[in-house]
Design a protein around this motif. Sequence first.
Motif, PDB file in Angstrom:
ATOM      1  N   PHE A  37       0.802  -1.229   0.000  1.00  0.00           N
ATOM      2  CA  PHE A  37       0.000   0.000   0.000  1.00  0.00           C
ATOM      3  C   PHE A  37       0.835   1.279   0.000  1.00  0.00           C
ATOM      4  CE2 PHE A  37      -3.064  -3.085   1.743  1.00  0.00           C
ATOM      5  CZ  PHE A  37      -4.155  -2.815   0.928  1.00  0.00           C
ATOM      6  N   GLU A  38       2.135   1.192   0.254  1.00  0.00           N
ATOM      7  CA  GLU A  38       2.907   2.401   0.530  1.00  0.00           C
ATOM      8  C   GLU A  38       2.862   3.419  -0.602  1.00  0.00           C
ATOM      9  OE1 GLU A  38       6.745   1.708   2.243  1.00  0.00           O
ATOM     10  OE2 GLU A  38       5.853   0.763   4.002  1.00  0.00           O
ATOM     11  N   ASP A  39       3.073   2.974  -1.851  1.00  0.00           N
ATOM     12  CA  ASP A  39       3.060   3.934  -2.959  1.00  0.00           C
ATOM     13  C   ASP A  39       1.642   4.241  -3.434  1.00  0.00           C
ATOM     14  OD1 ASP A  39       2.429   1.564  -4.247  1.00  0.00           O
ATOM     15  OD2 ASP A  39       3.939   1.777  -5.831  1.00  0.00           O
ATOM     16  N   LYS A  40       0.652   3.665  -2.757  1.00  0.00           N
ATOM     17  CA  LYS A  40      -0.755   3.932  -3.099  1.00  0.00           C
ATOM     18  C   LYS A  40      -1.409   4.895  -2.113  1.00  0.00           C
ATOM     19  CE  LYS A  40      -1.000  -0.624  -5.215  1.00  0.00           C
ATOM     20  NZ  LYS A  40       0.473  -0.801  -5.075  1.00  0.00           N
ATOM     21  N   PRO A  71      -6.673   6.414  -0.555  1.00  0.00           N
ATOM     22  CA  PRO A  71      -5.578   6.183  -1.491  1.00  0.00           C
ATOM     23  C   PRO A  71      -5.299   7.437  -2.315  1.00  0.00           C
ATOM     24  CG  PRO A  71      -7.583   5.127  -2.278  1.00  0.00           C
ATOM     25  CD  PRO A  71      -7.903   5.695  -0.929  1.00  0.00           C
ATOM     26  N   ASN A  72      -4.165   7.418  -3.020  1.00  0.00           N
ATOM     27  CA  ASN A  72      -3.876   8.480  -3.973  1.00  0.00           C
ATOM     28  C   ASN A  72      -5.021   8.548  -4.991  1.00  0.00           C
ATOM     29  OD1 ASN A  72      -1.521   8.284  -2.531  1.00  0.00           O
ATOM     30  ND2 ASN A  72      -0.216   7.755  -4.265  1.00  0.00           N
ATOM     31  N   PRO A  73      -5.335   9.737  -5.520  1.00  0.00           N
ATOM     32  CA  PRO A  73      -6.502   9.869  -6.394  1.00  0.00           C
ATOM     33  C   PRO A  73      -6.490   8.993  -7.640  1.00  0.00           C
ATOM     34  CG  PRO A  73      -5.795  12.029  -5.615  1.00  0.00           C
ATOM     35  CD  PRO A  73      -4.749  11.054  -5.172  1.00  0.00           C
ATOM     36  N   ASP A  74      -5.285   8.587  -8.110  1.00  0.00           N
ATOM     37  CA  ASP A  74      -5.237   7.812  -9.356  1.00  0.00           C
ATOM     38  C   ASP A  74      -5.169   6.305  -9.140  1.00  0.00           C
ATOM     39  OD1 ASP A  74      -2.683   7.711  -8.307  1.00  0.00           O
ATOM     40  OD2 ASP A  74      -1.656   8.393 -10.126  1.00  0.00           O
ATOM     41  N   VAL A  75      -5.296   5.838  -7.897  1.00  0.00           N
ATOM     42  CA  VAL A  75      -5.263   4.392  -7.639  1.00  0.00           C
ATOM     43  C   VAL A  75      -6.534   3.751  -8.211  1.00  0.00           C
ATOM     44  CG1 VAL A  75      -5.391   2.626  -5.818  1.00  0.00           C
ATOM     45  CG2 VAL A  75      -3.776   4.532  -5.623  1.00  0.00           C
ATOM     46  N   VAL A  76      -6.348   2.675  -8.985  1.00  0.00           N
ATOM     47  CA  VAL A  76      -7.479   1.945  -9.571  1.00  0.00           C
ATOM     48  C   VAL A  76      -7.937   0.881  -8.577  1.00  0.00           C
ATOM     49  CG1 VAL A  76      -8.240   0.510 -11.501  1.00  0.00           C
ATOM     50  CG2 VAL A  76      -6.651   2.413 -11.902  1.00  0.00           C
ATOM     51  N   LEU A  77      -9.229   0.868  -8.282  1.00  0.00           N
ATOM     52  CA  LEU A  77      -9.753   0.024  -7.208  1.00  0.00           C
ATOM     53  C   LEU A  77     -10.238  -1.336  -7.714  1.00  0.00           C
ATOM     54  CD1 LEU A  77     -11.745   2.824  -5.328  1.00  0.00           C
ATOM     55  CD2 LEU A  77      -9.493   1.893  -4.723  1.00  0.00           C
ATOM     56  N   ASP A  78      -9.466  -1.977  -8.575  1.00  0.00           N
ATOM     57  CA  ASP A  78      -9.808  -3.331  -9.025  1.00  0.00           C
ATOM     58  C   ASP A  78      -9.432  -4.342  -7.943  1.00  0.00           C
ATOM     59  OD1 ASP A  78     -10.627  -2.288 -11.406  1.00  0.00           O
ATOM     60  OD2 ASP A  78      -8.909  -2.980 -12.576  1.00  0.00           O
ATOM     61  N   PRO A  79     -10.240  -5.378  -7.730  1.00  0.00           N
ATOM     62  CA  PRO A  79      -9.880  -6.407  -6.748  1.00  0.00           C
ATOM     63  C   PRO A  79      -8.515  -7.025  -7.042  1.00  0.00           C
ATOM     64  CG  PRO A  79     -12.168  -6.661  -7.391  1.00  0.00           C
ATOM     65  CD  PRO A  79     -11.576  -5.624  -8.307  1.00  0.00           C
ATOM     66  N   VAL A  80      -7.709  -7.203  -5.996  1.00  0.00           N
ATOM     67  CA  VAL A  80      -6.381  -7.800  -6.186  1.00  0.00           C
ATOM     68  C   VAL A  80      -6.543  -9.309  -6.411  1.00  0.00           C
ATOM     69  CG1 VAL A  80      -5.157  -6.047  -4.854  1.00  0.00           C
ATOM     70  CG2 VAL A  80      -6.067  -8.061  -3.673  1.00  0.00           C
ATOM     71  N   THR A 128     -16.076  -3.561 -13.841  1.00  0.00           N
ATOM     72  CA  THR A 128     -15.610  -2.289 -14.398  1.00  0.00           C
ATOM     73  C   THR A 128     -14.575  -1.681 -13.456  1.00  0.00           C
ATOM     74  OG1 THR A 128     -17.415  -1.090 -13.319  1.00  0.00           O
ATOM     75  CG2 THR A 128     -17.778  -1.793 -15.592  1.00  0.00           C
ATOM     76  N   SER A 129     -13.631  -0.924 -14.034  1.00  0.00           N
ATOM     77  CA  SER A 129     -12.591  -0.270 -13.238  1.00  0.00           C
ATOM     78  C   SER A 129     -13.029   1.142 -12.873  1.00  0.00           C
ATOM     79  CB  SER A 129     -11.283  -0.191 -14.034  1.00  0.00           C
ATOM     80  OG  SER A 129     -10.759  -1.486 -14.238  1.00  0.00           O
ATOM     81  N   ILE A 130     -12.519   1.617 -11.733  1.00  0.00           N
ATOM     82  CA  ILE A 130     -12.799   2.988 -11.305  1.00  0.00           C
ATOM     83  C   ILE A 130     -11.621   3.461 -10.469  1.00  0.00           C
ATOM     84  CG2 ILE A 130     -14.042   2.305  -9.203  1.00  0.00           C
ATOM     85  CD1 ILE A 130     -15.995   4.662  -9.778  1.00  0.00           C
ATOM     86  N   THR A 131     -11.226   4.726 -10.628  1.00  0.00           N
ATOM     87  CA  THR A 131     -10.154   5.266  -9.780  1.00  0.00           C
ATOM     88  C   THR A 131     -10.743   5.721  -8.448  1.00  0.00           C
ATOM     89  OG1 THR A 131     -10.392   7.559 -10.517  1.00  0.00           O
ATOM     90  CG2 THR A 131      -8.910   6.125 -11.808  1.00  0.00           C
ATOM     91  N   SER A 132      -9.881   5.880  -7.462  1.00  0.00           N
ATOM     92  CA  SER A 132     -10.372   6.299  -6.152  1.00  0.00           C
ATOM     93  C   SER A 132     -10.999   7.695  -6.217  1.00  0.00           C
ATOM     94  CB  SER A 132      -9.258   6.245  -5.114  1.00  0.00           C
ATOM     95  OG  SER A 132      -8.266   7.199  -5.381  1.00  0.00           O
ATOM     96  N   HIS A 133     -10.468   8.579  -7.072  1.00  0.00           N
ATOM     97  CA  HIS A 133     -11.057   9.916  -7.177  1.00  0.00           C
ATOM     98  C   HIS A 133     -12.449   9.854  -7.797  1.00  0.00           C
ATOM     99  CE1 HIS A 133     -11.398  14.227  -7.450  1.00  0.00           C
ATOM    100  NE2 HIS A 133     -11.631  14.140  -8.742  1.00  0.00           N
TER     101      HIS A 133
END
Length: 311
Positions: free
Chosen positions: A158-161, A270-279, A293-298
Motif C-alpha cells: 500500500f505504501e506507494d498507493k 488512497p492516492n486519487p489515481d489508484v485503480v480500485l480493481d480487486p487484487v 468495471t474499473s474505477i479510480t479512487s477519485h
Amino acid sequence: MKNVPTLDIRRFDTDRDAFVAELGAAYREFGFCCISGHGIAHERIEHAYDVFQRFFALPEDVKMKYHVPGTGGARGYTPFKVETAKDSQYPDLKEFWHIGREIDPDSKFADTMAPNLWPAEVPDFKQHGYALYEALDQLGARVLRALALHIDLPETYFEDKIDQGNSILRPIHYPPIEGGDVPNVRAGAHEDINFITLLVGASAAGLEVFTREGEWLPITTTGDAIVVNIGDMLQRLTNHVYPSTTHRVVNPPGADARKPRYSVPFFLHPNPDVVLDPVPQCVSADNPSRYDTSITSHEYLQQRLREIRLI
C-alpha cells in the motif's frame, strides 16, 4: 455477546505472525478493530481536541467564513444538517471541519486536492490539527502493512498507493440534543468511503456497528485504543474479504443526550489515481470478482459524495 477486539500494534514488531492473524480475523468478522499501543501521545490528542472545540464554540457567522460551497466540504467548515447518510431521510445532526494533506502546489494532484484552510481565530489550530493528521496517517500505514500480509500481499503493497492519499481529518461536533423527539440518530447508519478510518476517542458513548447476526453492537474503547475500520474502497480492492461494515452514532439516553459530543475520525484515502480493481489474491473460485468495471479512487469518491449530498 461478541465484542470487537482490542489489539496492541506493538505486537506487529514482536509477535508478527500471530498479530497479523488476529488482526485479519477481526476485520473479516467485524470490519472493525480497536488498536492500542500506537504511541500517539495523549497530549497530542488533547491539544487537537482543545483547538477543535475552541473553533466550534465560535459564532456561526465566523465559522461560515470557512464554508466553501460547491466543494463538497473538501476543506474547511461544513455546517449543521448538510451531510445525509446514503438513503437516510434526515440530515446528520453535526457540524465538522476538514483538514487534508499538505501538498506541493505543483503536485499532479493539485487539481483534485485543494489547499487547507486554517481559522485565524484559533491561532494554534494548524499546529495541533496537522500534527494529529500526520500521526494518524503514519499509524494507518502501519495497520495497512499488517492487513496486506494477512491477504498474501507484500508488506509494502500500500505504501506507494497512499503516500499522496487524499486523506481527511474530520473534527466533528454533535450539539446537545434539546427539545422533544429527535428524528435521527446523530449520524445515520452508513459505511465509510475510504480505505480505512481511524477514530480517536469520543467524548460520549454512541458508536455502534451492525454485526453479521443483524444486531447493533456498541463499541467502547479503553486506555489509548483507537477504533480502526474498513471503508468501501478497501472492501472493493479486497473483493469483500475485508468488509466495510455499517455503523452509526446514536443519541445517548437521558441526561447524556443534553451533552455535546466531539469525535475526530481520520479517513485514510488512497492516492486519487489508484485503480480500485480487486487484487488477484482476493479472487478465487469461492470468491469470484464482484466487479467488472474499473474505477479510480477519485472517481469513486466523487460518486459517493453525490450520494451523501455533499456535492
